[in-house]
Scaffold this motif. Structure first.
Motif, short mmCIF file in Angstrom:
data_model
loop_
_atom_site.label_atom_id
_atom_site.label_comp_id
_atom_site.label_asym_id
_atom_site.label_seq_id
_atom_site.Cartn_x
_atom_site.Cartn_y
_atom_site.Cartn_z
N GLY A 254 -2.36 3.25 8.11
CA GLY A 254 -1.42 2.17 8.35
C GLY A 254 -2.00 0.96 9.02
N ASP A 255 -3.23 1.03 9.52
CA ASP A 255 -3.87 -0.10 10.16
C ASP A 255 -4.50 -1.04 9.13
OD1 ASP A 255 -3.21 0.77 12.67
OD2 ASP A 255 -5.11 1.81 13.01
N THR A 256 -4.86 -2.20 9.57
CA THR A 256 -5.60 -3.16 8.75
C THR A 256 -6.90 -3.51 9.46
OG1 THR A 256 -4.51 -5.06 9.77
CG2 THR A 256 -3.50 -4.13 7.78
N ALA A 257 -7.89 -3.95 8.71
CA ALA A 257 -9.19 -4.28 9.29
C ALA A 257 -9.88 -5.32 8.42
CB ALA A 257 -10.06 -3.03 9.42
N THR A 258 -10.93 -5.88 8.98
CA THR A 258 -11.78 -6.83 8.26
C THR A 258 -13.19 -6.26 8.20
OG1 THR A 258 -10.50 -8.71 9.06
CG2 THR A 258 -12.70 -9.17 8.20
N ASP A 259 -13.76 -6.25 7.01
CA ASP A 259 -15.13 -5.78 6.86
C ASP A 259 -16.07 -6.97 6.93
OD1 ASP A 259 -17.00 -3.84 6.66
OD2 ASP A 259 -16.36 -3.07 4.72
N ASP A 260 -16.27 -7.66 5.83
CA ASP A 260 -17.06 -8.90 5.83
C ASP A 260 -16.15 -10.11 6.00
OD1 ASP A 260 -19.53 -7.72 5.55
OD2 ASP A 260 -19.59 -7.94 3.37
N MET A 261 -16.66 -11.12 6.69
CA MET A 261 -16.01 -12.42 6.79
C MET A 261 -17.07 -13.42 7.22
SD MET A 261 -14.56 -15.14 8.24
CE MET A 261 -14.73 -14.82 9.99
N TRP A 262 -17.69 -14.09 6.24
CA TRP A 262 -18.81 -14.95 6.60
C TRP A 262 -18.87 -16.19 5.72
CZ3 TRP A 262 -21.82 -15.50 2.32
CH2 TRP A 262 -21.91 -14.44 1.41
N GLY A 263 -19.60 -17.18 6.24
CA GLY A 263 -19.94 -18.38 5.49
C GLY A 263 -21.45 -18.55 5.48
N MET A 264 -21.96 -19.18 4.44
CA MET A 264 -23.40 -19.36 4.29
C MET A 264 -23.68 -20.71 3.65
SD MET A 264 -26.07 -17.06 1.98
CE MET A 264 -25.90 -15.58 2.98
N VAL A 265 -24.73 -21.37 4.13
CA VAL A 265 -25.15 -22.63 3.54
C VAL A 265 -26.67 -22.60 3.41
CG1 VAL A 265 -25.28 -23.74 5.82
CG2 VAL A 265 -25.09 -25.15 3.76
N ASN B 139 -10.56 21.66 10.80
CA ASN B 139 -9.61 20.55 10.69
C ASN B 139 -9.57 20.03 9.26
OD1 ASN B 139 -8.95 20.48 13.48
ND2 ASN B 139 -10.86 19.37 13.89
N TYR B 140 -8.36 19.70 8.82
CA TYR B 140 -8.15 19.09 7.51
C TYR B 140 -7.59 17.69 7.74
CZ TYR B 140 -8.59 23.92 5.98
OH TYR B 140 -9.04 25.19 5.75
N ASP B 141 -8.05 16.74 6.94
CA ASP B 141 -7.64 15.36 7.17
C ASP B 141 -7.67 14.59 5.86
OD1 ASP B 141 -6.82 13.14 8.55
OD2 ASP B 141 -8.82 12.59 9.25
N MET B 142 -6.92 13.51 5.83
CA MET B 142 -6.95 12.59 4.69
C MET B 142 -7.13 11.19 5.22
SD MET B 142 -4.24 11.97 1.56
CE MET B 142 -4.83 13.43 0.69
N GLY B 143 -8.00 10.42 4.57
CA GLY B 143 -8.24 9.03 4.96
C GLY B 143 -8.52 8.20 3.73
N GLY B 144 -8.89 6.96 3.98
CA GLY B 144 -9.20 6.07 2.86
C GLY B 144 -8.80 4.65 3.15
N ARG B 145 -9.02 3.79 2.15
CA ARG B 145 -8.67 2.39 2.34
C ARG B 145 -8.54 1.69 1.00
NH1 ARG B 145 -12.10 1.19 -0.60
NH2 ARG B 145 -14.29 0.73 -0.33
N LEU B 146 -7.78 0.62 0.99
CA LEU B 146 -7.68 -0.30 -0.13
C LEU B 146 -8.45 -1.55 0.25
CD1 LEU B 146 -6.44 -0.99 -2.91
CD2 LEU B 146 -4.46 -1.90 -1.68
N THR C 254 -13.56 -9.77 3.19
CA THR C 254 -13.17 -8.43 2.76
C THR C 254 -12.08 -7.92 3.68
OG1 THR C 254 -15.39 -7.91 1.92
CG2 THR C 254 -13.93 -6.06 2.35
N ALA C 255 -10.91 -7.69 3.12
CA ALA C 255 -9.77 -7.17 3.88
C ALA C 255 -9.56 -5.71 3.51
CB ALA C 255 -8.52 -7.98 3.58
N LEU C 256 -9.22 -4.88 4.52
CA LEU C 256 -9.02 -3.45 4.32
C LEU C 256 -7.61 -3.06 4.76
CD1 LEU C 256 -12.38 -2.08 5.82
CD2 LEU C 256 -11.90 -2.63 3.43
N LEU C 257 -6.91 -2.35 3.88
CA LEU C 257 -5.66 -1.69 4.24
C LEU C 257 -5.98 -0.21 4.37
CD1 LEU C 257 -3.19 -3.43 1.75
CD2 LEU C 257 -3.76 -4.09 4.10
#
Length: 335
Positions: free
Chosen positions: A93-104, A59-66, A86-89
């Motif tokens: 064609g999908d979108t995703a979230t990697d990190d999303m956090w708060g810290m104190v 199988n041959y494939d292409m992937g990746g993200r911005l 962290t937002a991922l394109l």
């Protein structure tokens, strides 16, 4: 007040002089809170893959993200509030979230909430592409590390010294209508002269639910442990990993032992993983996987490179012997 906009190549700082002057005239009470920063960076990865093996179609494939990263911090004396997103394109064609956090917290303690990853108990080094043949389990003590598809996380950190850190991570998500995903993961990190040790335990229990059908699937209930020893050998970084999982459910697999070793030397990295299931048979299923990667500059550009990577895996499992081989060319640019 200072706002910092940065990329991997440059760091841009914008100081608002009228605001700073007004705060200075307002007196010490306001001046001590004037420590706010905001940073932004982004990068793109594009992968071209080939994957095949014994009795497999190639199988041959292409992937990746911005990837877009936004980080903010506000300090008041010895204490701070931080946030990261962290937002991922994605290439498909999908979108995703990697990190999303708060810290104190402060430099000695903090509490973190949101979506993130805890201490890495099984670092794989330069694993640009890593595939495992067959259906043998590979356990990396990361069942409660974080970034759950649904739910959230809490973690508390304590840093008694600059070399020693403790983490107590918890994770939860929706399982069926009466039980929740639960995970508890205490870990410790110590950095010495030319080495570091990371160790931890985890307990995970939930009833899996299919995202599309909503049907409750097989339950998950296990205890696990992970250990990493990282060594500086000359100019190389060596990781030695071990992880063990004890399955609490009455099924065909009693426990899983996974061992790994990898080396990073400049732009080159190579690694090996062995995992074995104890299924109470004379010949326990196991898998052996190799992977390697080498990075070269792209047209001598400081923030662009190309990585050539390969993986090869062999297994004997209940489904019969299997093998899998693959390669990847990754283009990376940070801007």
């Amino acid at each position: 007040m200072t706002f910092t906009f940065k990329s991997n190549a440059t760091r841009h700082t914008l100081t608002l002089v009228p605001v700073a002057a007004a705060l200075a005239l307002a007196g010490p009470a306001l001046a001590q809170t004037n420590d706010t920063s905001l940073s932004f960076d982004a990068n793109v990865e594009i992968d071209t893959d080939v994957l095949g093996g014994k009795q497999r179609t190639t199988n041959y494939d292409m992937g990746g993200r911005l990837e877009f990263n936004l980080f903010g911090e506000h300090r008041v004396g010895d204490h701070f509030v931080r946030g990261r997103g962290t937002a991922l394109l994605l290439e498909d064609g999908d979108t995703a979230t990697d990190d999303m956090w708060g810290m104190v917290g402060s430099e000695r303690w903090d509490v973190q909430i949101g979506r993130f990853e805890g201490f890495d108990l099984f670092p794989k080094g330069k694993d640009t592409i890593l595939e495992h043949a067959g259906d043998v389990q590979v356990f990396e003590a990361n069942g409660a590390r974080g970034r759950a598809d649904e739910g959230g996380q809490f973690a508390a950190h304590f840093h008694p010294t600059d070399a020693l850190s403790f983490e107590l991570g918890t994770i939860f998500a929706e399982g069926d209508k009466t039980k929740a995903f639960t995970g508890v993961r205490p870990a410790v990190f110590y950095a010495g002269s030319g080495f570091s040790v990371t160790a931890g335990l985890e307990h995970v229990k939930f009833d899996a639910e299919d995202e599309e059908t909503g049907v409750i699937g097989e339950a998950v209930d296990h205890n696990g442990a992970g250990l990493n020893l990282a060594l500086d050998v000359a100019e190389a970084r060596v990781n030695l990993n071990a992880a063990y999982k004890d399955d609490n459910l009455d099924n065909d697999v009693d426990d899983v032992l996974t061992l790994g070793a990898n080396v990073i030397y400049g732009p080159f990295g190579v690694g090996y993983i062995h995992s074995r299931e104890d299924d109470s048979s004379d010949s326990d299923p196991h898998v052996n996987s190799l992977y390697a990667a080498y990075t070269v500059p792209f047209f001598a550009l400081e923030n662009a490179n190309v990585t050539f990577a390969a993986t090869s895996s062999y297994t004997n499992s209940a489904g019969g012997n299997d093998e899998l081989h693959g390669g990847r060319v990754r283009f990376f640019y940070a801007f």
